[in-house]
Design an enzyme around this catalytic site. Structure first.
Site, PDB file in Angstrom:
ATOM      1  N   THR A  67      18.125  23.095 -13.044  1.00 34.73           N
ATOM      2  CA  THR A  67      17.953  22.166 -14.166  1.00 34.73           C
ATOM      3  C   THR A  67      18.716  20.879 -13.856  1.00 34.73           C
ATOM      4  OG1 THR A  67      19.873  22.952 -15.388  1.00 34.73           O
ATOM      5  CG2 THR A  67      17.802  24.098 -15.793  1.00 34.73           C
ATOM      6  N   LYS A  71      17.952  18.540 -10.240  1.00 38.18           N
ATOM      7  CA  LYS A  71      16.562  18.686  -9.781  1.00 38.18           C
ATOM      8  C   LYS A  71      16.220  17.803  -8.571  1.00 38.18           C
ATOM      9  CE  LYS A  71      14.365  20.347 -14.005  1.00 38.18           C
ATOM     10  NZ  LYS A  71      13.444  20.070 -15.120  1.00 38.18           N
ATOM     11  N   ASN A  92      12.302  22.300  -9.567  1.00 37.44           N
ATOM     12  CA  ASN A  92      12.858  23.106 -10.663  1.00 37.44           C
ATOM     13  C   ASN A  92      12.859  24.588 -10.319  1.00 37.44           C
ATOM     14  OD1 ASN A  92      10.040  23.665 -11.016  1.00 37.44           O
ATOM     15  ND2 ASN A  92      10.498  24.319 -13.099  1.00 37.44           N
ATOM     16  N   ASP A 107       7.245  22.792 -13.390  1.00 40.18           N
ATOM     17  CA  ASP A 107       7.249  22.122 -14.702  1.00 40.18           C
ATOM     18  C   ASP A 107       5.899  21.464 -15.001  1.00 40.18           C
ATOM     19  OD1 ASP A 107       9.852  22.689 -15.508  1.00 40.18           O
ATOM     20  OD2 ASP A 107      10.691  20.855 -14.649  1.00 40.18           O
ATOM     21  N   GLY A 247       6.247  22.231 -26.924  1.00 37.49           N
ATOM     22  CA  GLY A 247       6.773  22.543 -25.589  1.00 37.49           C
ATOM     23  C   GLY A 247       6.856  24.021 -25.261  1.00 37.49           C
TER      24      GLY A 247
HETATM   25  P1  NDP Z   1      16.256  13.974 -17.395  1.00 38.81           P
HETATM   26  O1  NDP Z   1      17.700  13.892 -17.744  1.00 38.81           O
HETATM   27  O2  NDP Z   1      15.840  13.894 -15.989  1.00 38.81           O
HETATM   28  O3  NDP Z   1      15.476  12.783 -18.160  1.00 38.81           O
HETATM   29  C1  NDP Z   1      15.710  12.507 -19.502  1.00 38.81           C
HETATM   30  C2  NDP Z   1      14.750  11.419 -19.968  1.00 38.81           C
HETATM   31  O4  NDP Z   1      14.943  11.204 -21.366  1.00 38.81           O
HETATM   32  C3  NDP Z   1      14.966  10.065 -19.290  1.00 38.81           C
HETATM   33  O5  NDP Z   1      13.734   9.419 -19.154  1.00 38.81           O
HETATM   34  C4  NDP Z   1      15.865   9.348 -20.298  1.00 38.81           C
HETATM   35  O6  NDP Z   1      15.769   7.947 -20.213  1.00 38.81           O
HETATM   36  C5  NDP Z   1      15.247   9.809 -21.588  1.00 38.81           C
HETATM   37  N1  NDP Z   1      16.139   9.701 -22.723  1.00 38.81           N
HETATM   38  C6  NDP Z   1      17.183  10.522 -23.022  1.00 38.81           C
HETATM   39  N2  NDP Z   1      17.774  10.108 -24.157  1.00 38.81           N
HETATM   40  C7  NDP Z   1      17.089   9.009 -24.580  1.00 38.81           C
HETATM   41  C8  NDP Z   1      17.196   8.141 -25.700  1.00 38.81           C
HETATM   42  N3  NDP Z   1      18.150   8.311 -26.623  1.00 38.81           N
HETATM   43  N4  NDP Z   1      16.323   7.117 -25.830  1.00 38.81           N
HETATM   44  C9  NDP Z   1      15.338   6.946 -24.908  1.00 38.81           C
HETATM   45  N5  NDP Z   1      15.182   7.741 -23.807  1.00 38.81           N
HETATM   46  C10 NDP Z   1      16.044   8.756 -23.658  1.00 38.81           C
HETATM   47  O7  NDP Z   1      15.733  15.300 -18.090  1.00 38.81           O
HETATM   48  P2  NDP Z   1      14.387  16.113 -17.760  1.00 38.81           P
HETATM   49  O8  NDP Z   1      13.311  15.143 -17.485  1.00 38.81           O
HETATM   50  O9  NDP Z   1      14.633  17.185 -16.794  1.00 38.81           O
HETATM   51  O10 NDP Z   1      14.140  16.852 -19.152  1.00 38.81           O
HETATM   52  C11 NDP Z   1      13.710  16.121 -20.293  1.00 38.81           C
HETATM   53  C12 NDP Z   1      13.503  17.110 -21.419  1.00 38.81           C
HETATM   54  O11 NDP Z   1      12.424  17.966 -21.066  1.00 38.81           O
HETATM   55  C13 NDP Z   1      14.718  18.021 -21.678  1.00 38.81           C
HETATM   56  O12 NDP Z   1      15.003  18.011 -23.050  1.00 38.81           O
HETATM   57  C14 NDP Z   1      14.247  19.396 -21.266  1.00 38.81           C
HETATM   58  O13 NDP Z   1      14.752  20.389 -22.134  1.00 38.81           O
HETATM   59  C15 NDP Z   1      12.736  19.285 -21.419  1.00 38.81           C
HETATM   60  N6  NDP Z   1      12.033  20.181 -20.504  1.00 38.81           N
HETATM   61  C16 NDP Z   1      11.208  21.110 -21.055  1.00 38.81           C
HETATM   62  C17 NDP Z   1      10.544  21.990 -20.239  1.00 38.81           C
HETATM   63  C18 NDP Z   1       9.663  23.027 -20.857  1.00 38.81           C
HETATM   64  O14 NDP Z   1       9.283  23.953 -20.132  1.00 38.81           O
HETATM   65  N7  NDP Z   1       9.275  22.909 -22.131  1.00 38.81           N
HETATM   66  C19 NDP Z   1      10.680  21.958 -18.779  1.00 38.81           C
HETATM   67  C20 NDP Z   1      11.534  20.886 -18.301  1.00 38.81           C
HETATM   68  C21 NDP Z   1      12.196  20.050 -19.156  1.00 38.81           C
HETATM   69  P3  NDP Z   1      16.719   7.104 -19.192  1.00 38.81           P
HETATM   70  O15 NDP Z   1      16.056   7.197 -17.836  1.00 38.81           O
HETATM   71  O16 NDP Z   1      16.699   5.741 -19.758  1.00 38.81           O
HETATM   72  O17 NDP Z   1      18.075   7.768 -19.220  1.00 38.81           O
END
Ligand code: NDP
Length: 282
Positions: A67, A71, A92, A107, A247
């Protein structure tokens, strides 16, 4: 200690973990298929990631999940990547082949499987919110499935533009970046909007700043957040008449694909879905 009859999967986390839905779901599937396997959750600091992966290899783990924040960083410690993981630059799921550890990404495929029940993304105009690991995996799979265009909306312009460059360089789908300042107005021609940010995780009140007022009648809105699945993003989209996808399907499907890669057995997805629902008290 690891006994010779026991197969083990480990999960590498970047923060303390007190059990999680994937572990609970995979353990239920092991039991359902009478496999003497275990799924461990391990908190690994970024500076220890290389040692952790070498430890997996040395101790005979059959695979693992990875996670955030690991990743992308895990790539350099693996022996090989699947084509999809190489394209996404994110892993992942780790699968052992003899002494080699192979990086996979389940994913995006998990998301696509659940999306398939609601909409065929081929020829559709997509707005993708986020540019992290989940968004990269989903963006690449949507492009490979023939989406007509993808607009990446992300708070950090640098990360958003990196994903756009990846899509434009390696897929046939034109991608563009849109800055996210205040509320992002969803364009009327958007047919699929995906929240792939972490907004809403463990917080049903958290709001993804999107203005749905111009949304088309046949919009599909999908969220990656599984806990809780009834996010505010989906509620707002539904209130504008959109069809919604939570999700839960993605988490079950990514786990089912990983399970098959690790064990060679196609798991009972109903058992896995029920396990996630039990874990989340749904
Ligand atoms: P990352 O940390 O790689 O990315 C997070 C993303 O969210 C970035 O684009 C970040 O933007 C954005 N973000 C976070 N907070 C804010 C905010 N307050 N305002 C705007 N943008 C925001 O995480 P992942 O991509 O790995 O995971 C994202 C979500 O997906 C997680 O919550 C995870 O639980 C979920 N997930 C669900 C899965 C499922 O099977 N259902 C599988 C994998 C993930 P910035 O680049 O600007 O920081």
């Amino acid at each position: 200690m690891i006994s010779s009859s026991l197969q083990e999967i480990c999960s590498l986390f970047g923060q303390p973990v007190a059990g999680n839905p994937t572990q609970f779901m995979i353990e239920k599937a092991f039991a359902c298929h009478a496999l003497e396997w275990r799924y461990l959750t391990l908190d690994v600091a970024p500076e220890d990631l290389g040692d952790a992966v070498r430890g997996m290899r040395a101790m005979g783990f059959r695979g693992g999940n990875v996670t955030q924040p690991h990743k992308t960083a895990v790539v350099e410690f693996l022996d090989r990547l699947s084509d999809a993981a190489r394209l996404m630059g994110a892993v992942n799921c780790i699968v052992r082949e003899e002494r080699q550890l192979i990086g996979e990404n389940t994913d995006g495929k998990g998301f696509m499987q659940s999306l398939g029940g609601v909409i065929d993304p081929a020829g559709k105009r997509v707005v993708l919110l986020g540019a992290g690991g989940a968004a990269r995996a989903i963006g690449v799979e949507l492009a490979l499935a023939g989406a007509a265009a993808i607009t990446v909306v992300n708070r950090s312009a640098e990360r958003g533009q990196q994903l756009v460059a990846l899509l434009n360089e390696h897929t046939q789908t034109p991608a563009s970046y849109a800055a996210w300042e205040g509320e992002f107005p969803l364009p009327a021609d958007c047919e699929l909007a995906v929240n792939a940010t972490s907004i809403g995780l463990n917080d049903p009140e958290a709001r993804v700043p999107i203005d749905f007022s111009a949304a088309a009648q046949d919009l599909v809105a999908a969220d990656v957040i599984a806990s809780p699945p009834d996010t505010r993003f989906l509620a707002e989209a539904k209130a504008r008449g959109a069809k919604t996808l939570d999700g839960l399907g993605m988490i079950v499907n990514q786990g089912a694909i990983a399970f098959r890669l690790w064990t060679g057995i196609a798991p009972d997805v109903t058992v896995m879905r029920e396990a996630v629902e039990e874990f989340l008290s749904l």
